[in-house]
Each structure stands twice: as structure tokens, then as C-alpha cells.
Design a protein around this motif. Sequence first.
Motif, PDB file in Angstrom:
ATOM      1  N   LEU A 114       9.610  10.790  12.323  1.00  0.00           N
ATOM      2  CA  LEU A 114      10.996  10.879  11.248  1.00  0.00           C
ATOM      3  C   LEU A 114      11.062  10.021  10.433  1.00  0.00           C
ATOM      4  CD1 LEU A 114      12.845  13.013   9.980  1.00  0.00           C
ATOM      5  CD2 LEU A 114      14.657  12.322  10.970  1.00  0.00           C
ATOM      6  N   GLN A 115      10.583   8.857  11.125  1.00  0.00           N
ATOM      7  CA  GLN A 115      10.668   7.387  10.318  1.00  0.00           C
ATOM      8  C   GLN A 115       9.369   7.066   9.570  1.00  0.00           C
ATOM      9  OE1 GLN A 115      11.908   3.336  12.730  1.00  0.00           O
ATOM     10  NE2 GLN A 115      12.490   3.227  10.505  1.00  0.00           N
ATOM     11  N   GLU A 116       8.345   7.195  10.687  1.00  0.00           N
ATOM     12  CA  GLU A 116       6.983   6.785  10.029  1.00  0.00           C
ATOM     13  C   GLU A 116       6.716   8.158   9.025  1.00  0.00           C
ATOM     14  OE1 GLU A 116       4.429   7.884  13.674  1.00  0.00           O
ATOM     15  OE2 GLU A 116       4.521   6.469  14.240  1.00  0.00           O
ATOM     16  N   SER A 117       7.014   9.528   9.144  1.00  0.00           N
ATOM     17  CA  SER A 117       7.077  10.613   7.833  1.00  0.00           C
ATOM     18  C   SER A 117       7.890  10.051   6.326  1.00  0.00           C
ATOM     19  CB  SER A 117       7.486  11.795   8.372  1.00  0.00           C
ATOM     20  OG  SER A 117       8.720  12.155   9.041  1.00  0.00           O
ATOM     21  N   LEU A 118       8.925   9.489   6.848  1.00  0.00           N
ATOM     22  CA  LEU A 118       9.607   8.527   5.896  1.00  0.00           C
ATOM     23  C   LEU A 118       8.695   6.895   5.529  1.00  0.00           C
ATOM     24  CD1 LEU A 118      11.877   8.144   3.567  1.00  0.00           C
ATOM     25  CD2 LEU A 118      13.616   7.573   5.337  1.00  0.00           C
ATOM     26  N   VAL A 119       8.354   6.763   5.576  1.00  0.00           N
ATOM     27  CA  VAL A 119       7.649   5.791   4.890  1.00  0.00           C
ATOM     28  C   VAL A 119       6.309   6.377   4.735  1.00  0.00           C
ATOM     29  CG1 VAL A 119       6.194   3.433   5.852  1.00  0.00           C
ATOM     30  CG2 VAL A 119       8.290   3.861   7.073  1.00  0.00           C
ATOM     31  N   ALA A 120       5.598   7.037   4.896  1.00  0.00           N
ATOM     32  CA  ALA A 120       4.246   7.952   4.365  1.00  0.00           C
ATOM     33  C   ALA A 120       4.531   8.172   3.277  1.00  0.00           C
ATOM     34  CB  ALA A 120       3.905   8.694   5.926  1.00  0.00           C
ATOM     35  N   ALA A 121       6.232   8.916   2.610  1.00  0.00           N
ATOM     36  CA  ALA A 121       6.553   9.676   1.705  1.00  0.00           C
ATOM     37  C   ALA A 121       7.159   8.456   1.248  1.00  0.00           C
ATOM     38  CB  ALA A 121       7.258  10.583   2.375  1.00  0.00           C
ATOM     39  N   LEU A 122       7.664   7.234   1.105  1.00  0.00           N
ATOM     40  CA  LEU A 122       8.053   6.492  -0.082  1.00  0.00           C
ATOM     41  C   LEU A 122       6.817   5.727  -0.358  1.00  0.00           C
ATOM     42  CD1 LEU A 122      10.567   4.760   2.271  1.00  0.00           C
ATOM     43  CD2 LEU A 122      11.055   6.375  -0.399  1.00  0.00           C
ATOM     44  N   MET A 123       5.071   5.360   0.580  1.00  0.00           N
ATOM     45  CA  MET A 123       4.086   5.372   0.343  1.00  0.00           C
ATOM     46  C   MET A 123       3.821   5.736  -1.127  1.00  0.00           C
ATOM     47  SD  MET A 123       2.569   2.984   3.766  1.00  0.00           S
ATOM     48  CE  MET A 123       1.717   2.101   2.832  1.00  0.00           C
ATOM     49  N   GLU A 124       3.556   7.062  -0.447  1.00  0.00           N
ATOM     50  CA  GLU A 124       2.996   8.049  -1.379  1.00  0.00           C
ATOM     51  C   GLU A 124       3.377   7.865  -3.132  1.00  0.00           C
ATOM     52  OE1 GLU A 124       2.507  12.728  -1.958  1.00  0.00           O
ATOM     53  OE2 GLU A 124       2.556  11.633  -0.183  1.00  0.00           O
ATOM     54  N   ARG A 125       4.894   8.010  -2.775  1.00  0.00           N
ATOM     55  CA  ARG A 125       5.489   7.781  -4.505  1.00  0.00           C
ATOM     56  C   ARG A 125       5.334   6.856  -4.798  1.00  0.00           C
ATOM     57  NH1 ARG A 125       9.685  11.188  -5.948  1.00  0.00           N
ATOM     58  NH2 ARG A 125      10.439   9.667  -7.306  1.00  0.00           N
TER      59      ARG A 125
END
Length: 188
Positions: A173-184
Motif C-alpha cells: 500500500l505504501q509503495e503504491s502511494l509513493v508511486a502515485a505521488l511521484m506520478e503526480r
Amino acid sequence: MARRFESARRGVTATLDDDERALLGGLLAEVSELLDDGSVPSTDPLEALVGAGGPTTPPADPAVARLLPQGAKDDPDAAREFRRLTEKGLRARKRETLERARATLERPGALVLDAEEAHAWLVSLTDVRLVLAERLGLRTDEDADAVLAEAATSTPEDPRVWMASVYDFLTWLQESLVAALMERQGRR
């Protein structure tokens, strides 16, 4: 079933079912309780403002000590003074952050986080994972491999199997949050 965090127009979003929300809410509340030292807020305005006047020795619970590490490993006097000046404030900030993340779980529908809420989730997931890691004895990658191997041969009723699977879920879950924030961030 959970769907990973993704970047969206309004922030970052994830889908969690009721059981996952309950699990996450419970974990966030438990870590917040661990950080509650039962102290009464100071009546000294300066002390209250800076959060000084805390303990000078590390917490007895190794998981809490991992959340509130020593400030100076090579200088015991400096470590005690640093802890006295910072621990109360750090505990309070961590508890506020855990509560901010937990409060987002009460909203209906998909989990939609703005930038501040996403930051609260990143910090909170780290804190929950640190507590679980300490309870599982994870310090190195080799420790993690050993726990995974142990979980593969243990019965599902073994509490360590459950903790390891929760730790794995939180990591994902944390890895996906980091990836989404990096994409933004990349879109800006």
C-alpha cells in the motif's frame, strides 16, 4: 479487495473494502495508543509550546523506542537532553498524524487524499510498519527473508504469519502511494 493508490485529478485515490478499512483503522489507533505516554500537558507556556519537559530515558517498549530513536548514539548526555526536549512533541505530532490518516477512512467511497492527507498516510504507514517490524524482529533484508520463509511453512493460525502478511500488505500500500505521488509530481 484493495486497489492500489493511483494519481487522480483530485489527489491520490485507493479503493479499500470494509475489512481493510477496519484493519487499517485499528492499526493506526493501536500505534497511537502505544505513543500515548499518559502525561498531562504542561502548564508552563514555553514548555507546552516547544513540547519540552519529557523523559530522558528511551521507552521500555522496543517498538516505541524504534518510533522515538536516540538523538545522539555516541553521546549519552546529549541523547538524554535531546529526548527531554523533543519526545513529548514528537509523540504528539505522530499521534496527530495517525489520527489524520485514520479519519480519512471514515469517509464513504474510494479513499481520496489531498497532499496533506497523503503525507499523513506516508508517515503513518511507516510508523505502523516500524512497530510490526520490531514485533517480527525485522532489522535486515535477511530477517525479512527468514520471516517470509517461516510464514510459508507455518500454519495460518500462527500470529507471526498474520503479522507478516499485514506487514506485506502495508508495504504494498505504501509503495503504491509513493508511486502515485511521484506520478503526480511528474505531471507538474
